[in-house]
Design an enzyme around this catalytic site. Structure first.
Site, PDB file in Angstrom:
ATOM      1  N   VAL A  23       0.833  -1.520   0.029  1.00 28.81           N
ATOM      2  CA  VAL A  23      -0.072   0.134  -0.358  1.00 28.81           C
ATOM      3  C   VAL A  23       0.571   0.631   0.209  1.00 28.81           C
ATOM      4  O   VAL A  23       0.272   1.849  -0.728  1.00 28.81           O
ATOM      5  CB  VAL A  23      -0.945   0.470   1.611  1.00 28.81           C
ATOM      6  CG1 VAL A  23      -1.841   1.572   1.370  1.00 28.81           C
ATOM      7  CG2 VAL A  23      -1.979  -0.758   0.852  1.00 28.81           C
ATOM      8  N   ASP A 249     -26.539  -0.621 -39.550  1.00 31.35           N
ATOM      9  CA  ASP A 249     -26.113  -1.729 -40.351  1.00 31.35           C
ATOM     10  C   ASP A 249     -27.566  -2.701 -39.630  1.00 31.35           C
ATOM     11  O   ASP A 249     -27.606  -2.285 -38.532  1.00 31.35           O
ATOM     12  CB  ASP A 249     -25.280  -2.681 -40.808  1.00 31.35           C
ATOM     13  CG  ASP A 249     -24.156  -2.452 -41.802  1.00 31.35           C
ATOM     14  OD1 ASP A 249     -24.718  -1.184 -42.298  1.00 31.35           O
ATOM     15  OD2 ASP A 249     -23.353  -2.897 -41.477  1.00 31.35           O
ATOM     16  N   LYS A 271     -30.867  -4.126 -43.839  1.00 32.68           N
ATOM     17  CA  LYS A 271     -31.542  -4.326 -45.030  1.00 32.68           C
ATOM     18  C   LYS A 271     -33.017  -3.822 -44.141  1.00 32.68           C
ATOM     19  O   LYS A 271     -33.849  -3.912 -43.044  1.00 32.68           O
ATOM     20  CB  LYS A 271     -31.966  -5.954 -45.028  1.00 32.68           C
ATOM     21  CG  LYS A 271     -32.649  -6.576 -45.714  1.00 32.68           C
ATOM     22  CD  LYS A 271     -32.734  -8.240 -45.803  1.00 32.68           C
ATOM     23  CE  LYS A 271     -33.013  -8.685 -46.488  1.00 32.68           C
ATOM     24  NZ  LYS A 271     -33.236 -10.481 -46.632  1.00 32.68           N
ATOM     25  N   THR A 332     -14.322  -8.832 -35.347  1.00 36.23           N
ATOM     26  CA  THR A 332     -15.145  -9.436 -36.911  1.00 36.23           C
ATOM     27  C   THR A 332     -15.823 -11.498 -36.617  1.00 36.23           C
ATOM     28  O   THR A 332     -15.107 -11.343 -34.948  1.00 36.23           O
ATOM     29  CB  THR A 332     -14.146  -9.484 -37.423  1.00 36.23           C
ATOM     30  OG1 THR A 332     -15.070 -10.178 -38.804  1.00 36.23           O
ATOM     31  CG2 THR A 332     -12.416 -10.809 -37.173  1.00 36.23           C
ATOM     32  N   MET A 384     -22.026 -14.989 -44.163  1.00 36.32           N
ATOM     33  CA  MET A 384     -23.248 -15.048 -44.856  1.00 36.32           C
ATOM     34  C   MET A 384     -23.679 -16.531 -46.387  1.00 36.32           C
ATOM     35  O   MET A 384     -23.869 -16.112 -47.154  1.00 36.32           O
ATOM     36  CB  MET A 384     -22.824 -13.760 -45.618  1.00 36.32           C
ATOM     37  CG  MET A 384     -22.967 -12.768 -44.669  1.00 36.32           C
ATOM     38  SD  MET A 384     -22.801 -11.023 -46.061  1.00 36.32           S
ATOM     39  CE  MET A 384     -20.485 -11.166 -46.247  1.00 36.32           C
TER      40      MET A 384
END
Length: 479
Positions: A23, A249, A271, A332, A384
């Site tokens: 400490v 997105d 989308k 990713t 995908m």
């Protein structure tokens, strides 16, 4: 208000620390950073303090505490394990009108050491008045994540040019506009990307003008990661809190968007219902429109902007149009889904390389070198690819990949709804159909996928492979 907030200038001022343990070492290190002349008194010292004494950075008083150690001191810190001794140190210090801190004992202390966020010369101090120092430290961690590390460099630059700024902008309103520009404009942005010389040139050029420069818009291409908000980088979180406009997105999770600045305009550019997409040209136009209007824009992408995210196209477009921009990498999907399913993408016995492949349309599949992809001892990661599992399986089998090659198909990776389906290549399309796997899902294929059975830890397990160590043991024996 029980405590009076105070920032003390301890440069070259003597401070006493009583105690020689861990400490005391932490307290001494902090005092040295503040420029204090530190004296440490104790019978023995931990190695860190011994080294500081040997280097001459602290004065060491060996032996038991003596009252005259406090003579001439500005501050005293009692960091011993003996409360009676700490009481004595505090009592004698208070009698001599010293400011005394007894570690973890606010009742004996006349000052307390707060949790500190250091962006020197900016300091943020947080105190719980000794009631809950652990909670103060946790609050410090939260605020720390919101304060850009470049703020320190910005304040140092502003400090050097303060007189010139005041001379150029004598009107308070004009000066405020200039400081707004300094924080929100190109100077701060250049410091953030480690270009201090260019940043200073921008400041000097701005000071040569009579009026405060207008704040120019900017764009940050930010990776939102796979969906779990806990996987956002600190820089991504700061960008979301600074943004005026966020173009996001579809795959960016609501939990991530909830971390954004409340009054930021959020525009979905993924989308839409009925299968309609926002074209890349439309996204470019929106980025340009809002940046030219002086807004700080975040282009928020699932995963990483530069891994199948068209970040390269957007960066080139912004540079062509003279828009200030930066890239904030994200985790990713390949890294996140593999980690959350217990699949090592590389393994010294089973996979010496990794290939990231996009399979979002038939055209992309037709351009792949399937004979190379069918080689053993490499890990394939298909992004995908849910709608193309039949084609992927057929091509790999046709080019020689073994039918019993393990796979792991991860749906909603890193989210509470994650499902991991594991099996062998020949059965991939059938198993995926049986379990109704839907996008977004990531396919990992290769010998390492067999380890998912032994290492899977997050979400629902749908594996046709065993959950126990048999597969991993067989792989190890084969190696």
């Amino acid at each position: 208000m029980q405590l009076y907030p105070l920032f003390a200038d301890l440069t070259d001022r003597p401070v006493l620390v009583v105690g020689g343990g861990d400490v005391a070492a932490r307290k001494s290190a902090m005092l040295l950073r503040a420029g204090a002349k530190v004296t440490v008194g104790a019978p023995v010292l931990v190695p860190e303090l011994r080294e500081l004494a040997q280097q001459g950075r602290i004065i060491y008083r060996a032996g038991a505490y003596q009252s005259d150690w406090q003579d001439g001191m500005w501050l005293v810190v009692a960091a011993t394990r003996s409360r009676p001794l700490n009481i004595r140190i505090a009592t004698e210090g208070h009698a001599q009108q010293r400011l005394v801190n007894v570690v973890d004992d606010p009742a004996l202390s006349s000052f307390q050491v707060p949790a500190v966020i250091d962006r020197s010369p900016l300091l943020v101090a947080i105190s719980s008045s000794g009631a809950a120092p652990v909670l103060a430290r946790r609050l410090r961690e939260r605020i720390e994540s919101l304060l850009d590390p470049a703020l320190g460099s910005l304040l140092q630059l502003a400090q050097r040019y303060r007189a010139r700024i005041r001379a150029r902008h004598t009107d308070l309103a004009s000066r405020r506009r200039f400081y707004d520009w300094l924080h929100d404009g190109p100077v701060h942005a250049l410091l953030r990307v480690s270009q201090p010389t260019h940043a200073e040139q921008q400041l000097v050029t701005a000071l040569s003008r009579r009026e405060a420069p207008n704040i120019q818009g900017s764009v940050a291409l930010v990776g939102a990661g796979p969906g779990d908000p806990g996987l956002l980088t600190l820089r991504a979180l700061r960008a979301l809190n600074e943004a005026d406009v966020i173009l996001h997105d579809e795959l960016v999770s609501p939990e991530v968007l909830d971390l954004a600045r409340r009054d930021a305009i959020q525009i979905a550019v993924g989308k839409r219902g009925g299968g309609i997409h926002t074209s890349q040209q439309s996204i470019h136009a929106l980025l340009l429109e809002h940046a030219q209007a002086g807004h700080r824009v975040v282009r928020l992408k699932g995963g990483d902007p530069f891994v199948f995210g068209r970040g390269g196209e957007e960066l080139a477009f912004l540079r062509e149009h003279g828009i200030a921009c930066e890239v904030v990498p994200g985790i990713t999907a390949a890294l996140a889904c593999a980690a959350y399913s217990g699949v090592p993408l590389t393994h010294r016995d089973h996979a010496q390389s990794v290939r990231l492949v996009t399979a979002h349309c038939q055209h992309s599949l037709n351009t792949l070198d399937w004979s190379e992809l069918a080689r053993e001892h490499q890990t394939l990661v298909f992004y995908m690819g849910v709608s193309k599992l039949d084609d992927i399986t057929r091509q790999l089998l046709a080019h020689g990949r073994a039918p019993d090659t393990p796979f792991a198909l991860i749906e909603n990776g890193s989210l509470p709804t994650q499902r991991t389906l594991a099996g062998t290549l020949a059965a991939l399309p059938v198993l995926a159909a049986q379990h109704a796997i839907q996008a977004p899902a990531l396919l990992i294929l290769g010998e390492v996928a067999a380890l998912a059975g032994a290492s899977h830890w997050h979400g629902e397990w749908l594996g046709a492979l065993p959950r126990h160590g048999a597969v991993a043991a067989n792989l190890a024996n084969a190696a």
